[in-house]
Every structure is written in structure tokens, then in C-alpha cells.
Design a protein around this motif. Structure first.
Motif, PDB file in Angstrom:
ATOM      1  N   LEU A  34      52.985  34.689  26.507  1.00 40.15           N
ATOM      2  CA  LEU A  34      51.964  34.167  27.419  1.00 40.15           C
ATOM      3  C   LEU A  34      50.576  34.024  26.806  1.00 40.15           C
ATOM      4  O   LEU A  34      49.713  33.415  27.415  1.00 40.15           O
ATOM      5  CB  LEU A  34      51.868  35.049  28.663  1.00 40.15           C
ATOM      6  N   ALA A  35      50.325  34.567  25.664  1.00 39.92           N
ATOM      7  CA  ALA A  35      48.999  34.504  25.028  1.00 39.92           C
ATOM      8  C   ALA A  35      47.913  34.960  25.999  1.00 39.92           C
ATOM      9  O   ALA A  35      46.938  34.265  26.235  1.00 39.92           O
ATOM     10  CB  ALA A  35      48.721  33.089  24.513  1.00 39.92           C
ATOM     11  N   LEU A  36      48.104  36.142  26.561  1.00 41.21           N
ATOM     12  CA  LEU A  36      47.174  36.685  27.547  1.00 41.21           C
ATOM     13  C   LEU A  36      46.040  37.462  26.894  1.00 41.21           C
ATOM     14  O   LEU A  36      46.259  38.209  25.946  1.00 41.21           O
ATOM     15  CB  LEU A  36      47.894  37.662  28.490  1.00 41.21           C
ATOM     16  N   ALA A  37      44.848  37.327  27.472  1.00 41.26           N
ATOM     17  CA  ALA A  37      43.743  38.201  27.105  1.00 41.26           C
ATOM     18  C   ALA A  37      43.804  39.471  27.948  1.00 41.26           C
ATOM     19  O   ALA A  37      43.382  40.534  27.513  1.00 41.26           O
ATOM     20  CB  ALA A  37      42.412  37.495  27.324  1.00 41.26           C
ATOM     21  N   ASP A  38      44.358  39.328  29.179  1.00 40.83           N
ATOM     22  CA  ASP A  38      44.391  40.475  30.086  1.00 40.83           C
ATOM     23  C   ASP A  38      45.325  40.177  31.261  1.00 40.83           C
ATOM     24  O   ASP A  38      45.672  39.027  31.514  1.00 40.83           O
ATOM     25  CB  ASP A  38      42.978  40.745  30.611  1.00 40.83           C
ATOM     26  N   TRP A  39      45.686  41.230  31.962  1.00 37.66           N
ATOM     27  CA  TRP A  39      46.417  41.117  33.215  1.00 37.66           C
ATOM     28  C   TRP A  39      45.579  41.838  34.253  1.00 37.66           C
ATOM     29  O   TRP A  39      45.502  43.054  34.267  1.00 37.66           O
ATOM     30  CB  TRP A  39      47.797  41.748  33.080  1.00 37.66           C
ATOM     31  N   ALA A  40      44.916  41.091  35.113  1.00 35.31           N
ATOM     32  CA  ALA A  40      44.011  41.646  36.117  1.00 35.31           C
ATOM     33  C   ALA A  40      44.732  41.778  37.455  1.00 35.31           C
ATOM     34  O   ALA A  40      44.379  41.114  38.433  1.00 35.31           O
ATOM     35  CB  ALA A  40      42.766  40.770  36.230  1.00 35.31           C
ATOM     36  N   LYS A  41      45.714  42.658  37.508  1.00 31.49           N
ATOM     37  CA  LYS A  41      46.511  42.768  38.731  1.00 31.49           C
ATOM     38  C   LYS A  41      45.705  43.340  39.893  1.00 31.49           C
ATOM     39  O   LYS A  41      46.002  43.047  41.044  1.00 31.49           O
ATOM     40  CB  LYS A  41      47.794  43.546  38.495  1.00 31.49           C
ATOM     41  N   ASP A  42      44.662  44.123  39.606  1.00 28.73           N
ATOM     42  CA  ASP A  42      43.831  44.648  40.693  1.00 28.73           C
ATOM     43  C   ASP A  42      42.997  43.552  41.353  1.00 28.73           C
ATOM     44  O   ASP A  42      42.549  43.720  42.485  1.00 28.73           O
ATOM     45  CB  ASP A  42      42.912  45.757  40.185  1.00 28.73           C
ATOM     46  N   ALA A  43      42.784  42.429  40.658  1.00 27.69           N
ATOM     47  CA  ALA A  43      42.041  41.309  41.240  1.00 27.69           C
ATOM     48  C   ALA A  43      42.928  40.459  42.146  1.00 27.69           C
ATOM     49  O   ALA A  43      42.443  39.584  42.858  1.00 27.69           O
ATOM     50  CB  ALA A  43      41.441  40.439  40.136  1.00 27.69           C
ATOM     51  N   ALA A  44      44.221  40.716  42.141  1.00 26.99           N
ATOM     52  CA  ALA A  44      45.170  39.989  42.991  1.00 26.99           C
ATOM     53  C   ALA A  44      45.079  40.522  44.422  1.00 26.99           C
ATOM     54  O   ALA A  44      44.575  41.618  44.654  1.00 26.99           O
ATOM     55  CB  ALA A  44      46.585  40.165  42.449  1.00 26.99           C
ATOM     56  N   PRO A  45      45.590  39.771  45.386  1.00 20.78           N
ATOM     57  CA  PRO A  45      45.600  40.267  46.771  1.00 20.78           C
ATOM     58  C   PRO A  45      46.413  41.554  46.880  1.00 20.78           C
ATOM     59  O   PRO A  45      47.341  41.782  46.111  1.00 20.78           O
ATOM     60  CB  PRO A  45      46.286  39.141  47.552  1.00 20.78           C
ATOM     61  N   SER A  46      46.045  42.358  47.860  1.00 21.81           N
ATOM     62  CA  SER A  46      46.794  43.593  48.104  1.00 21.81           C
ATOM     63  C   SER A  46      48.252  43.250  48.413  1.00 21.81           C
ATOM     64  O   SER A  46      48.553  42.137  48.865  1.00 21.81           O
ATOM     65  CB  SER A  46      46.182  44.347  49.292  1.00 21.81           C
ATOM     66  N   PRO A  47      49.157  44.193  48.173  1.00 20.55           N
ATOM     67  CA  PRO A  47      50.566  43.921  48.486  1.00 20.55           C
ATOM     68  C   PRO A  47      50.774  43.513  49.956  1.00 20.55           C
ATOM     69  O   PRO A  47      51.566  42.630  50.253  1.00 20.55           O
ATOM     70  CB  PRO A  47      51.269  45.244  48.178  1.00 20.55           C
ATOM     71  N   GLU A  48      50.022  44.144  50.860  1.00 26.77           N
ATOM     72  CA  GLU A  48      50.152  43.816  52.280  1.00 26.77           C
ATOM     73  C   GLU A  48      49.741  42.374  52.552  1.00 26.77           C
ATOM     74  O   GLU A  48      50.437  41.647  53.264  1.00 26.77           O
ATOM     75  CB  GLU A  48      49.296  44.768  53.136  1.00 26.77           C
TER      76      GLU A  48
END
Length: 131
Positions: A34-48
């Protein structure tokens, strides 16, 4: 410039820094491809919120409002993205099939507004040392 792009599309030089903004890792993708600099999963919507939206277009306006509220309540989750956008091109990667109604689009809008709101200082004192 902030762009949004499906994670399944090939990386290009124009992407700049590529950051995955989904809470879940995309199916069928290997991290090294994927050539990622980062994975900002906390910036994603909450699971709910993600489950509530479930990629239904008719719920997108409500999703946008609720997701923006989540972002506003947790600046630590997106400040790093804002800094990356200030320093060059940023591509927010998402896995959703719908390229218009997804969290990356809302996040990009939010970050663009923050960049405008926090633009360069305007008072004379703030310009000290810039000339």
C-alpha cells in the motif's frame, strides 16, 4: 492538497503522503503493497457510527453530521493529518466502494476547513521575524 482515493488504486507520485483512514484493515490488501505513510484508524468513525451508517447513501447526511461531531470532540485523532496536509500533498485512503459517500470524503472536508480556519497568522506581531 488533500485527496481521497480507494486503497485498491495504485499509488502515484502525486499522492504525496498516503494515510489509511479506515478503522478496519481493507480486505485483500497486504501492508507492504500500500505504500502507506501511516494508518490513522483513530481518525475513522467510531465502530458504533460506522455500523449505524453501513454505507447507506440515504443516511450519509446524518452520518456526516455525527462524524464531524466525533472529529470535533477528538482533535488529537486528526491533528497529525492536518500537519501532514500543511507540509504537502496528502491522500486519504479508504476501502469503501462508494467514492462519494464515505468517511474519507467527510474527513477531507473537515481537514480543509481546519486548514482555512487556522490559516497563516494575521496580526502584525505574528509576522515578526518573517521579513
Amino acid at each position: 492538497m488533500i485527496r481521497c482515493k480507494r486503497v485498491y488504486e495504485a499509488a502515484t507520485a502525486a499522492d504525496g503522503q498516503r494515510v489509511l483512514v479506515d478503522r478496519l484493515w481493507p480486505r485483500g490488501c497486504r501492508k507492504e503493497s500500500l505504500a502507506l505513510a501511516d494508518w490513522a484508524k483513530d481518525a475513522a468513525p467510531s465502530p458504533e457510527l460506522r455500523k449505524q451508517f453501513c454505507h447507506e447513501v440515504e443516511l450519509f447526511d446524518e452520518f456526516r453530521l455525527l462524524y464531524r461531531a466525533e472529529l470535533a470532540a477528538h482533535p488529537a485523532h486528526w491533528l497529525g493529518l492536518l500537519e501532514r496536509a500543511r507540509n504537502g500533498d496528502l491522500t486519504l485512503l479508504f476501502a469503501a466502494r462508494d467514492e462519494v459517500h464515505n468517511n474519507a470524503v467527510v474527513l477531507a472536508e473537515f481537514l480543509e476547513e481546519e486548514l482555512e480556519r487556522c490559516g497563516p497568522p494575521s496580526s502584525p506581531v505574528c509576522y515578526a521575524g518573517e521579513f
